[in-house]
Structure formats: structure tokens, C-alpha cells
Design an enzyme around this catalytic site. Structure first.
Site, PDB file in Angstrom:
ATOM      1  N   ARG A 164     -34.565   7.945 -31.933  1.00  0.00           N
ATOM      2  CA  ARG A 164     -35.531   7.903 -31.129  1.00  0.00           C
ATOM      3  C   ARG A 164     -36.219   6.611 -30.789  1.00  0.00           C
ATOM      4  NH1 ARG A 164     -33.630  11.740 -30.914  1.00  0.00           N
ATOM      5  NH2 ARG A 164     -34.153  13.774 -31.559  1.00  0.00           N
ATOM      6  N   SER A 241     -43.017  17.569 -29.068  1.00  0.00           N
ATOM      7  CA  SER A 241     -43.076  17.392 -30.589  1.00  0.00           C
ATOM      8  C   SER A 241     -43.889  15.934 -30.785  1.00  0.00           C
ATOM      9  CB  SER A 241     -41.827  17.076 -30.961  1.00  0.00           C
ATOM     10  OG  SER A 241     -40.913  18.290 -31.318  1.00  0.00           O
ATOM     11  N   GLU A 342     -44.450  10.484 -31.810  1.00  0.00           N
ATOM     12  CA  GLU A 342     -43.656  10.252 -30.798  1.00  0.00           C
ATOM     13  C   GLU A 342     -44.186   9.881 -29.148  1.00  0.00           C
ATOM     14  OE1 GLU A 342     -40.211  12.585 -29.726  1.00  0.00           O
ATOM     15  OE2 GLU A 342     -39.813  13.241 -31.820  1.00  0.00           O
TER      16      GLU A 342
END
Length: 352
Positions: A164, A241, A342
Site C-alpha cells: 500500500r 477499507s 488507508e
């Protein structure tokens, strides 16, 4: 370049929260991107680059500078040594691009179907799902280098891809504006069926699924978890998410399993890099007391997925941040794990 003032940003995000942009430009081509950057520099304005609005939380006060929405579109295809090269504009919808590739029977991104946002955002966060991530197929990222004032191509090996992350959201954060992304896909590839959800979906089949069937399955699974943005579904007013799955050592994983907060259960785990394990952030959130369907006024947790903080209607960014902070604090207290968010946070005071 069409310059607008005091443009509401909430409608341009999937969370539907946040204040206005003092200045706003939607750039449809590379020339307009350059004009907007020059305007911000000339007026000494802070600059924020907006894509599909699917992975960010905008402050209630909005953004005091220029918000530049990238609308560069277009998809082209060529062949190189038997592989299919697809070049997509940063403003193209990601799921539309995945559909385009799958319709041409080219594999490598099918498991990332249904992810909201635009193509330009995918290399920034090294987007991934169900066993695939874009780092595996991106060959180059065409960018405007704000430091050097020129357009350049950054190859995969120089992008710093990890779980990520990339140079675009770490070491070179704020330096580049993504204009186009090139992907190397495989014609006639077999779909990657690695994650338990996909294996379960296709269990009992004699014949292996096609790329198109895999794409449909992924979208169906995401829909069941409210991870597919669909009008009218209140669970979809979210940033997807909200927390990354933590990477831990086997010892840390064992400690979590033996903790009183685990109640004799084992945290779902997946093999990660360098001997580490990727564990389920959703499991940690639920076992820290924030179950699916949790409600706190105008904010809460999706009834279908514990990782999705949602706007139940009329929520403020401040309320979302407060719930985020409480979840992180509870997980830290019970499991000793610091959950990392995130989404990108825009317009907030970094000191708070």
C-alpha cells in the site's frame, strides 16, 4: 483551464463529507494540468490533487488552496514481446479500465475489479485486492514533476512499491502529479484464485473460471461487503477499507492469539514478505469492540464489513476522525497493534 471558487468537495467524494475548495480546476489534458499548477505557484496557494474521491477524508473547513481534479482520459493498447501494454489516463475510472482489459481477455488486474477511484490513484497507494496489486503489472507512470517542472516517466523499479505504498505517497509525496499509467498484462491468462473468498465462490466447479467470471465474482464479493460503490446503499458512503492490514512477526501474531481479547479465537493471517504475517485489521477492529453495524450518531461501521467507517447521513469529518481515533486506541490497548489508516486526510491541521 476553467477556474472555479468555493466548490463543495463533499459531492466529489465517496464519503460525502468535507467543506469547499477555495479554488477548483478540473483538468482534462496535460496542458490544463500545467496551467493549474502555474496558477497555484503564482498565487502561492497550497495544491491538492483529486482523483476519484474514493480514498480520502476532507476536513469540514475544506481546503484553503487549489484543488486540482485530474480528468485526463483515454486508453490505448499495444503489443510487446507477446504481452499487452495498456496506457490509461489518470482520470479514467479504475473499474472501467479493469473491465476494458478483461473484455480483451487480458489478465493481471481482474482481482482488483470493483475498487473505486481512478487509474491515477492506483500506483500512488499500490492498490491491491484478492491476491493482486498493481505493482505486479505497472511498467511506467507518466508524471508532472513539480520539482523540475517537466513531464517524465517513472519506471516500476524506481516507484518504490511495497504494501500500500510507493514513492508517490512516501519519500516523494507531493512531488509528482500522475498523468497516465502503463500496465503490462497477459493475453489469455488464467485468473488468480488465491484468496479464500474466491476459492469458496468457485468451490465445486470442474472447469477453472474465466477472467470475466473472476471479475464478476470479485464484484459480487465486494458488493456483499459493501465495498462496491452503488447508489442508494447507505453502507457505501465510506472511504472503503479504513485501516491497513498490519504486518507482524509470527511472535506478535501468537501473542495476539493468546490475548484475553481474542476469546480463544485466532486472528486470520496471510503470508507476507520477509517472514512477516499480514493479519486481518477487520478482526482486530471487531474484537476491540467495534462490530459490524456499530452506530454512533451519524457515523458508524458498515453492517457488512468491519473495516468500513460509514457516513450514516449528515456526518461531519470531525465525527469520522473521532471514531477512527477511538478504534485505533482500543486496538492498541487490547492487542498492542497500531492500526494505520488507508485514506488521505485533506485540510486538517497536521499538529492535531
Amino acid at each position: 483551464m476553467q477556474l472555479q471558487q468555493n466548490v463543495p468537495l463533499a459531492p466529489l467524494t465517496t464519503f460525502k463529507v468535507g467543506g469547499p475548495a477555495r479554488h477548483f480546476v478540473r483538468a482534462e489534458n496535460e496542458s490544463e494540468v500545467g496551467e493549474a499548477v502555474d496558477f497555484a505557484r503564482e498565487k502561492k496557494l497550497p495544491l491538492f490533487v483529486l482523483g476519484g474521491g474514493s480514498n480520502l477524508v476532507i476536513a469540514d473547513s475544506g481546503f484553503p488552496g487549489l484543488v486540482l481534479q485530474i480528468g485526463v482520459s483515454g486508453i490505448s493498447q499495444s503489443t510487446q514481446n507477446g504481452a499487452a501494454l495498456f496506457s490509461a489516463g489518470a482520470g479514467e475510472g479504475w473499474d472501467r479500465f479493469v473491465a476494458y482489459a478483461v473484455e480483451r481477455n487480458c489478465g493481471g488486474i481482474e482481482c482488483m475489479s470493483g475498487i473505486p477511484g481512478t487509474v491515477g490513484g492506483t500506483p500512488v497507494q499500490n492498490v491491491g485486492a484478492y491476491g493482486q496489486e498493481v505493482a505486479e503489472t505497472v511498467t511506467g507512470v507518466r508524471v508532472l514533476d513539480l520539482q523540475q517542472g517537466q513531464i517524465r516517466e517513472i519506471e516500476n523499479r524506481d516507484s518504490g512499491f511495497a504494501y500500500r505504498t510507493s514513492i508517490f505517497n512516501t519519500s516523494a509525496r507531493g512531488r509528482y502529479i500522475v498523468l497516465r499509467v502503463t500496465f503490462r498484462l497477459t493475453p489469455g491468462a488464467s485468473p488468480r484464485i488465491e484468496y479464500a473468498d474466491l476459492k469458496k465462490f468457485f468451490a465445486g466447479r470442474a472447469a477453472p473460471p474465466t477472467l470475466a467470471e473472476t471479475r464478476a465474482a470479485v464484484r459480487s464479493i465486494r458488493r456483499s461487503k459493501a465495498m462496491l460503490i452503488e447508489e442508494g446503499d447507505p453502507d457505501c458512503r465510506s472511504a472503503g477499507s479504513f485501516f491497513k492490514n498490519p504486518m507482524v512477526t509470527p511472535e506478535e501474531c501468537q501473542r495476539i492469539n493468546l490475548s484475553s481479547a481474542a476469546h480463544g479465537e485466532r486472528v486470520p493471517q496471510f503470508t507476507g514478505a520477509e517472514g512477516r504475517l499480514k493479519i486481518s485489521a477487520a478482526w482486530l477492529v471487531e474484537h476491540a469492540g467495534f462490530h459490524r453495524g456499530y452506530s454512533r450518531g451519524a457515523v458508524g461501521i458498515s453492517s457488512k464489513h468491519a473495516l468500513a467507517i460509514i457516513n450514516r447521513g449528515g456526518a461531519t469529518a470531525a465525527e469520522i476522525i473521532a471514531l477512527k481515533n477511538d478504534i485505533q486506541s482500543s486496538v492498541q490497548d487490547r492487542f498492542g497493534i497500531a492500526l494505520q489508516p488507508e485514506p488521505v486526510f485533506v485540510g486538517f491541521d497536521p499538529a492535531k
